[in-house]
Design a protein around this motif. Structure first.
Motif, short mmCIF file in Angstrom:
data_model
loop_
_atom_site.label_atom_id
_atom_site.label_comp_id
_atom_site.label_asym_id
_atom_site.label_seq_id
_atom_site.Cartn_x
_atom_site.Cartn_y
_atom_site.Cartn_z
N GLU A 41 1.07 7.42 0.96
CA GLU A 41 0.60 8.65 0.65
C GLU A 41 -0.62 8.50 0.19
OE1 GLU A 41 3.61 10.73 -1.67
OE2 GLU A 41 4.98 10.85 0.04
N THR A 42 -0.94 7.78 -0.92
CA THR A 42 -2.08 7.72 -1.65
C THR A 42 -3.14 6.59 -1.18
OG1 THR A 42 -1.44 6.19 -3.15
CG2 THR A 42 -0.84 8.68 -3.72
N GLU B 58 0.91 -1.27 0.09
CA GLU B 58 -0.02 0.06 -0.03
C GLU B 58 0.99 1.12 0.19
OE1 GLU B 58 -2.72 2.08 3.19
OE2 GLU B 58 -3.49 -0.07 2.76
N ASP B 59 0.75 2.15 -0.99
CA ASP B 59 1.32 3.51 -0.92
C ASP B 59 1.05 4.19 0.18
OD1 ASP B 59 1.93 6.18 -1.42
OD2 ASP B 59 2.31 5.58 -3.50
N GLU C 63 -3.00 3.79 -2.30
CA GLU C 63 -3.37 2.53 -3.49
C GLU C 63 -2.65 1.70 -3.16
OE1 GLU C 63 -2.68 2.75 -8.35
OE2 GLU C 63 -2.43 4.56 -7.03
#
Length: 458
Positions: free
Chosen positions: A213-214, A210-211, A216
């Motif tokens: 920051e986003t 999982e990113d 995603e």
């Protein structure tokens, strides 16, 4: 040579030859020699041989006397292991007492056995390092992303020292002077790269990240190599390291049986009286007279007796996996019968050819099924009683006595009226009896491995 020396030598030779005839027949019949193994100086063939060596020494010197007796007894268990168990031809007498043959010193023999076991353990540890290095080299050249190593021996090597000692001495046949711990160590080290092998398979694993920051999520596929290490076992040593003939293999097996009887270690778990017969199916049996209901299996049950345990069978050699089938089926939500447990033991390297199971099977199987396990000694009887009173089970490796003539795993399943209830995987009758704890403590293995002779589980 003077007349006195001739007479002394003749007496020694005559006594030794008589003892040889008696014991040679026992060994060829595959029988253990408890009287010999326990070093009875006053009676029995073992004491006679020791006395012959001792008497001959006074007249012709200890080295010559021992060599003469050895040449008379080419298949004698106690003298086929001079360099390993008895200290060698030049050390035929105990360092602590120059008048006492090592043959009659249980302390000296046990110390020698401990030294041998330590040496073998060290070399097998080196061999484990060697196979790990080979795996690292293979992985480095594979171009694969990741690797996983399945190593059943990470806590220490698993082996049957008695069989290794016996195979080595059988391989040396009548070349007694070459038998020594240094020579055995050299042979094993020369074959170090062959003591363990490994298999490998590739598999794909999906990994989701999982990113931060986003938020995603991204799924990627990784390629893994799964390596499994396996100890090639004493059967491999017999065929490829010591290159034993069939006759030498039989001799080595008999030596190991006698040595196990003498040491009282429970390493040999074979029901010599079992001839392939089985008992009618017991059906589903659960003992409910203790704190924990105990699911009972019997290795002689017709459903299991003829089923394979490695190249052996459960009926003759399966007390270890049957005991752990009892434990796992009683303490977890899994129902695991002796056939399944025997297969697991074999696949994970705890089956010992023609000898049953390595003692390490017990803690390894408990851990594999998520059960807490801790070793316990004969000096801790209260721990055993307390554990059973709390509903835990205790696996014991027994030596010669009420439960076995060699070695045998049983399960202690509770306390009743101050006595111990058991689940004996070879006897439903013994499983219904109550046993004095003193009997179990006195007959437990004196040289158990893997933290034994008792394992508290649960």
């Amino acid at each position: 040579m003077g007349e006195e020396k001739k007479t002394g030598l003749a007496d020694a030779v005559e006594t030794g030859a008589s003892a040889a005839h008696t014991i040679k027949g026992a060994i060829k019949a595959g029988k253990a020699i408890p009287g010999a193994a326990k070093g009875a100086a006053a009676g029995g063939p073992y004491g006679a041989v020791a006395g012959a060596v001792w008497a001959g020494r006074k007249h012709i010197g200890k080295i010559i006397a021992v060599i003469i007796i050895l040449l008379l007894l080419p298949v004698l268990f106690v003298l086929m292991l001079p360099g390993l168990i008895f200290g060698g031809l030049v050390n035929a007498f105990s360092p602590a007492d120059s008048e006492a043959p090592v043959l009659n010193s249980e302390t000296a023999i046990v110390e020698n056995a401990n030294d041998i076991t330590f040496t073998i353990n060290s070399i097998l540890g080196e061999a484990l390092d060697d196979v790990m290095a080979r795996i690292e080299e293979d992985f480095a050249s594979s171009g694969v992303d990741h690797m996983e190593i399945k190593n059943s021996y990470s806590s220490g090597p698993v082996f049957n020292a008695n069989l290794i000692i016996s195979q080595y001495c059988a391989a040396r046949d009548e070349d007694f002077e070459s038998i020594s711990l240094d020579d055995l160590a050299a042979v094993l080290r020369d074959n170090k790269e062959h003591l363990y092998s490994y298999t490998s398979v590739q598999e794909s694993r999906e990994v989701t990240t999982e990113d931060p920051e986003t938020g995603e999520e991204t799924t990627t596929t990784e390629t893994w190599i799964i390596y499994t290490i396996r100890y090639n076992g004493e059967s491999y040593l017999a065929d490829h390291v010591f290159a034993l003939t069939d006759e030498q293999k039989k001799l080595a097996s008999d030596y190991a049986s006698n040595l196990s009887t003498f040491l009282g270690d429970g390493l040999l778990q074979n029901m010599t009286e079992w001839t392939g017969n089985s008992i009618p199916s017991l059906g589903d049996v659960t003992f409910t007279d203790g704190v924990t209901p105990v699911v009972y299996y019997n290795q002689l049950d017709e459903r299991y007796a003829s089923q394979p345990y490695g190249t052996d069978n459960i009926g003759g050699y399966g007390c270890g996996p049957t005991s752990m089938a009892i434990v796992v089926s009683s303490l977890t939500d899994d129902t695991v019968d002796p056939v399944e447990m025997a297969q697991w033991s074999y696949e994970n390297g705890y089956w010992c050819d023609n000898s049953g199971s390595y003692h390490a099977l017990i803690p390894a199987a408990a851990e594999a099924w998520g059960l807490p396990v801790s070793g316990c000694t004969t000096s801790e009887p209260q721990r055993i009683v307390d554990a059973l009173s709390e509903g835990k089970l205790v696996v014991a490796i027994m030596a010669e006595g009420h439960f076995t003539s060699s070695g045998h795993f049983i399960v202690l399943r509770g306390v009743k009226d101050g006595q111990i209830m058991v689940a004996d995987p070879a006897s439903y009758k013994r499983s219904e009896q109550l046993w004095d704890l003193s009997i179990i403590l006195n007959e437990a293995s004196r040289r158990a491995g893997a933290g034994g002779p008792f394992w508290i589980i649960g």
